[in-house]
Design an enzyme around this catalytic site. Structure first.
Site, PDB file in Angstrom:
ATOM      1  N   GLU A 100     -42.151  -2.238  39.111  1.00  0.00           N
ATOM      2  CA  GLU A 100     -42.901  -2.922  40.173  1.00  0.00           C
ATOM      3  C   GLU A 100     -43.203  -4.350  39.722  1.00  0.00           C
ATOM      4  OE1 GLU A 100     -46.619  -2.315  43.253  1.00  0.00           O
ATOM      5  OE2 GLU A 100     -46.342  -0.881  41.637  1.00  0.00           O
ATOM      6  N   LYS A 144     -53.914  15.617  31.736  1.00  0.00           N
ATOM      7  CA  LYS A 144     -53.019  15.123  32.800  1.00  0.00           C
ATOM      8  C   LYS A 144     -53.373  15.699  34.171  1.00  0.00           C
ATOM      9  CE  LYS A 144     -49.638  14.663  29.165  1.00  0.00           C
ATOM     10  NZ  LYS A 144     -48.576  15.316  28.414  1.00  0.00           N
ATOM     11  N   HIS A 177     -45.229  -9.454  47.660  1.00  0.00           N
ATOM     12  CA  HIS A 177     -44.283  -8.356  47.474  1.00  0.00           C
ATOM     13  C   HIS A 177     -42.913  -8.691  48.064  1.00  0.00           C
ATOM     14  CE1 HIS A 177     -46.422  -4.785  45.765  1.00  0.00           C
ATOM     15  NE2 HIS A 177     -47.461  -5.572  46.009  1.00  0.00           N
ATOM     16  N   ASP A 209     -47.795   8.472  26.139  1.00  0.00           N
ATOM     17  CA  ASP A 209     -47.451   9.551  27.061  1.00  0.00           C
ATOM     18  C   ASP A 209     -47.885   9.104  28.453  1.00  0.00           C
ATOM     19  OD1 ASP A 209     -47.199  11.850  28.573  1.00  0.00           O
ATOM     20  OD2 ASP A 209     -47.914  13.182  26.986  1.00  0.00           O
TER      21      ASP A 209
END
Length: 342
Positions: free
Chosen positions: A35, A165, A336, A241
């Protein structure tokens, strides 16, 4: 099984000035992401933060967790065993020390559901993020408890009360990883010059978007615009991670007008990063960590905390820049289209 590597664009943006009890540095920030607007938005935030005197950042707490799960014959036995385990806490710590030079058991929380006993074990893990270290230590603790309380049966080495997570309340309340706060005060004229906005507009949109909007959406201990963008980019660049951005992005943004200037802060209670362990041996990761000053000879844990402070500064820069952009109709989509569309 063949081994391939995915190429993700990695750029250095900034620099940004960061100070605090454990850090005093002007550094560029490493980001790896597809991105591309993230590079620009963090760079703009870093620029305005630095010309305003820099970001202040501090590690409030640090701990890695693993929850273990036992089955008891009934709730009464589960409670009796829990009382015995609490009384034996020092010996649990000794069991942990047989597994690692750096893992230290610092606290334990518990829940009983019916005949199930959940223990949330909390450790310090030196410079490692500590996933494997905490799991190995918890296995040793389980074995000790099963000898101490033969009435209990092994159910699982991970009982989801960690919580690893997953977006849960317990991580924000009790902590998982590094608990970091970063803040900056930006003079009103710098807000106008670099962010094309005002302190009042940024403070207002933070309340209305990040806090009220998140509440209406049912957000869980979270009130921010896009922490996950900066966390993912920083995690990939430094060998972390990346799945830990799930709990890592549960953070709070604050913005206030103080004497006409903008005070802005980010609070990240679940920032899971480390400078040793899996993923750190890759050449580009070693290069990045060295450039960030996280390969110095310091006391155990200091390099990991330094990395967390730099990560929090990256989050602040990107969060500030995006909120400023959202105060101006058309700015976000224009950026963007310019950066992401051919």
């Amino acid at each position: 099984m063949s081994e391939l590597f995915a190429n993700v664009p990695l750029k250095w943006v900034g620099p940004v000035r960061i100070t605090g009890p454990e850090i005093d540095v002007e550094t560029e920030l490493p980001l790896a992401t597809y991105e591309s607007p993230v590079f620009a938005t963090v760079n703009r935030g870093a620029r305005v933060a630095t010309v305003s005197g820099g970001i202040k950042a501090v590690v409030i707490d640090e701990r890695m967790t693993r929850s273990v799960l036992f089955e008891a014959p009934d709730a009464i036995v589960a409670f009796q065993c829990l009382e015995k385990i609490k009384a034996d806490f020092p010996n649990l710590g000794k069991a942990v020390e047989t597994t690692s030079r750096f893992a230290k058991l610092i606290d334990m929380d518990s829940q009983i559901a019916g005949n199930l006993l959940f223990l949330r074990l909390e450790y310090t893990t030196g410079d490692a993020s500590g996933h494997n270290m905490a799991t190995q230590a918890s296995e040793a603790v389980m074995n000790h408890i099963l000898e101490l309380c033969p009435e209990l049966k092994y159910e699982s080495l991970s009982g989801n009360y960690c919580s690893d997570k997953k977006a849960t309340a317990v991580n924000g309340i009790r902590g998982r990883g590094k608990y970091v706060v970063a803040e900056v005060t930006i003079p009103e004229k710098m807000v106008r010059k670099y962010l094309k906005s005002t302190p009042e507009k940024i403070a207002q949109i933070n309340v209305r978007k990040n806090l009220i909007g998140t509440m209406l959406a049912g957000g869980l201990r979270s009130g921010n615009a896009h922490y996950a963008n900066m966390l993912l980019a920083f995690y990939l660049a430094t060998g972390q991670d990346a799945a830990n951005i799930i709990e890592g992005s549960q953070g709070i943004t604050q913005a206030e007008v103080r004497d006409g200037d903008l005070w802005f802060s980010v609070t990240l209670p679940n920032l899971i990063v480390g400078t040793v362990g899996n993923g750190k041996g890759l050449p580009f990761v070693e290069e990045v960590l060295t450039k960030l000053g996280c390969r110095e000879d310091r006391e155990p844990g200091a390099n990991g905390r330094r990395l967390a402070l730099i990560c929090a500064a990256s989050v602040l820069c990107g969060e500030l820049s995006l909120l400023a952009a959202l105060t101006n109709p058309g700015e976000l989509m224009t950026a963007h289209r310019k950066l992401e569309r051919s």
